[in-house]
Design an enzyme around this catalytic site. Structure first.
Site, PDB file in Angstrom:
ATOM      1  N   THR A  42       0.530  -1.321   0.225  1.00  0.00           N
ATOM      2  CA  THR A  42       0.253  -0.501  -0.029  1.00  0.00           C
ATOM      3  C   THR A  42       0.694   1.415   0.043  1.00  0.00           C
ATOM      4  O   THR A  42       0.186   2.226  -0.222  1.00  0.00           O
ATOM      5  CB  THR A  42      -0.951   0.267   1.354  1.00  0.00           C
ATOM      6  N   VAL A  64       8.160  -7.071   5.939  1.00  0.00           N
ATOM      7  CA  VAL A  64       8.837  -6.997   7.035  1.00  0.00           C
ATOM      8  C   VAL A  64       7.727  -8.400   8.407  1.00  0.00           C
ATOM      9  O   VAL A  64       8.733  -8.437   9.191  1.00  0.00           O
ATOM     10  CB  VAL A  64       8.098  -5.692   8.188  1.00  0.00           C
ATOM     11  N   LEU A  68      14.432  -9.533   9.859  1.00  0.00           N
ATOM     12  CA  LEU A  68      15.028  -8.568   9.838  1.00  0.00           C
ATOM     13  C   LEU A  68      16.364  -8.166  10.034  1.00  0.00           C
ATOM     14  O   LEU A  68      17.112  -8.908  10.672  1.00  0.00           O
ATOM     15  CB  LEU A  68      14.287  -7.307  10.033  1.00  0.00           C
ATOM     16  N   ALA A 121       2.575   1.880  16.621  1.00  0.00           N
ATOM     17  CA  ALA A 121       1.528   3.087  15.138  1.00  0.00           C
ATOM     18  C   ALA A 121       0.764   1.796  15.373  1.00  0.00           C
ATOM     19  O   ALA A 121      -0.057   0.807  15.089  1.00  0.00           O
ATOM     20  CB  ALA A 121       1.868   2.947  13.444  1.00  0.00           C
ATOM     21  N   TYR A 152      -7.774  -6.439  11.276  1.00  0.00           N
ATOM     22  CA  TYR A 152      -7.033  -4.929  11.685  1.00  0.00           C
ATOM     23  C   TYR A 152      -7.065  -5.113  12.843  1.00  0.00           C
ATOM     24  O   TYR A 152      -6.428  -4.458  13.801  1.00  0.00           O
ATOM     25  CB  TYR A 152      -7.606  -3.843  10.629  1.00  0.00           C
TER      26      TYR A 152
END
Ligand code: UDP
Length: 316
Positions: A42, A64, A68, A121, A152
């Site tokens: 996105t 991700v 990493l 976040a 979500y």
């Protein structure tokens, strides 16, 4: 001789997204080295193209949820990667759940290994369709795990739980921001959220699609205000979640009229069915941010909309 102060290094997952890329810009301006990681599902390279060749900046195209690896010291990890518009996460429910769970796990693992401070976040969606108004950080929320927004809401709630677990178990320094509706340049024209939807409809003099009767409320924060609040939170000493958003609340119908006025459009309003589990009201209680971070929004809706409309004029 005075010791030379080294530049802090920040890693931003979702660094090519709407908010991630504004955070990149603000940290570069504050003298950080920034590594942005994004799989561009996105996000878009257009949001970071102006940084090409900047020695303070590095972009890694990666999902991700995969391991990493970074061959450098890291001071701050800002975990922003996730689809964030209801239309996007309805289309990408499994990727949304994976980035909130596996992606948060990888980002926390990186922070732990580098002894970096970590900021998640998170979202006002952790409160679901809230039964407490305005929403304080103490409220546990009213979420339908198996509804269309569950992917979500639950991925972010899991991400918060994992963040707190890493703090308690591994002593990682963690911060959690609950982000309320935010708008500004670099939102995708077709991401389905109300701000780009209404502005693009208004600029084309097409009807504005108000869902339901437009009685549901939202409170919109301009992106630069939000980024300032999040920066202060990262640099603060609190590991409790903090709401960042603008408490100025209005109905979606009122908002549609604001957009028509601000664009000088001839558009009318058309009504469409209200999506399932669409929260009926939303307004952040920002007492904690005001007290601990000495933060509150500064950009008025008129000013923020003018800047956003200017950006979208070049896109429609
Ligand atoms: N909405 C609307 N018309 C649109 C898009 C959204 O009326 O074309 C409404 C939506 O039902 C919700 C509010 O605007 O009540 C904000 O929607 P958005 O998708 O921006 O984010 P949300 O706050 O629901 O996550």
């Amino acid at each position: 001789m005075e010791k030379k102060k080294t530049m802090p290094t920040s890693v931003i997952t979702g660094g090519a997204g709407f908010l991630g890329s504004h955070l990149v810009d603000s940290l570069i301006a504050r003298g950080h080295k920034v590594v942005a990681i994004d799989n561009l599902v996105t996000g878009s390279v257009d949001n970071i193209a102006h940084l090409a060749g900047n020695p303070q900046f590095k972009f890694i195209e990666q999902d991700v949820t995969e391991y990493l690896f970074l061959d450098m010291p890291v001071d701050y990890v800002w975990h922003f990667a996730s689809p964030a518009s209801p239309v996007d996460y309805l289309e990408l429910p499994i990727q949304t759940l994976k980035v909130g769970s596996l992606g948060t796990h990888k980002a926390l693992g990186l922070a732990m290994q580098k002894k970096a401070r970590f900021l998640l976040a998170s979202t006002s969606e952790t409160y679901g369709d809230p039964l407490v108004h305005p929403q304080t950080e103490e409220y546990w929320g009213n979420v339908n795990a198996i509804g269309p927004r569950g992917c979500y809401d639950e991925s972010k709630r899991f991400a918060e739980a994992l963040t707190v677990a890493y703090h308690r178990e591994h002593k990682v320094e963690t911060r959690i921001v609950r982000i309320f509706n935010t708008y500004g340049p670099r939102m995708r024209l077709r991401d389905g959220r109300v701000v780009p939807a209404f502005i693009s409809q208004a600029l084309k003099n097409k009807p504005l699609t108000v869902f339901g009767k437009g009685e549901q409320t939202r409170s919109f924060c301009y992106c630069s205000d939000l980024i300032e609040g999040i920066y202060r939170l990262m640099m603060s000493e609190t590991d409790h979640p903090v709401n960042i958003g603008n408490p100025q609340e209005q109905t979606i119908l009122q908002f549609a009229h604001e957009i028509i006025k601000a664009t000088g459009s001839r558009s009318r309003i058309t009504y469409k069915p209200l999506p399932q589990d669409d929260p009926r009201q939303r307004q952040p209680d920002i007492t904690r941010a005001r007290t601990i971070l000495k933060w509150e929004p500064r950009v008025s809706l008129d000013e923020g909309l003018a800047r956003t409309i200017e950006y979208f004029r070049g896109k429609v």
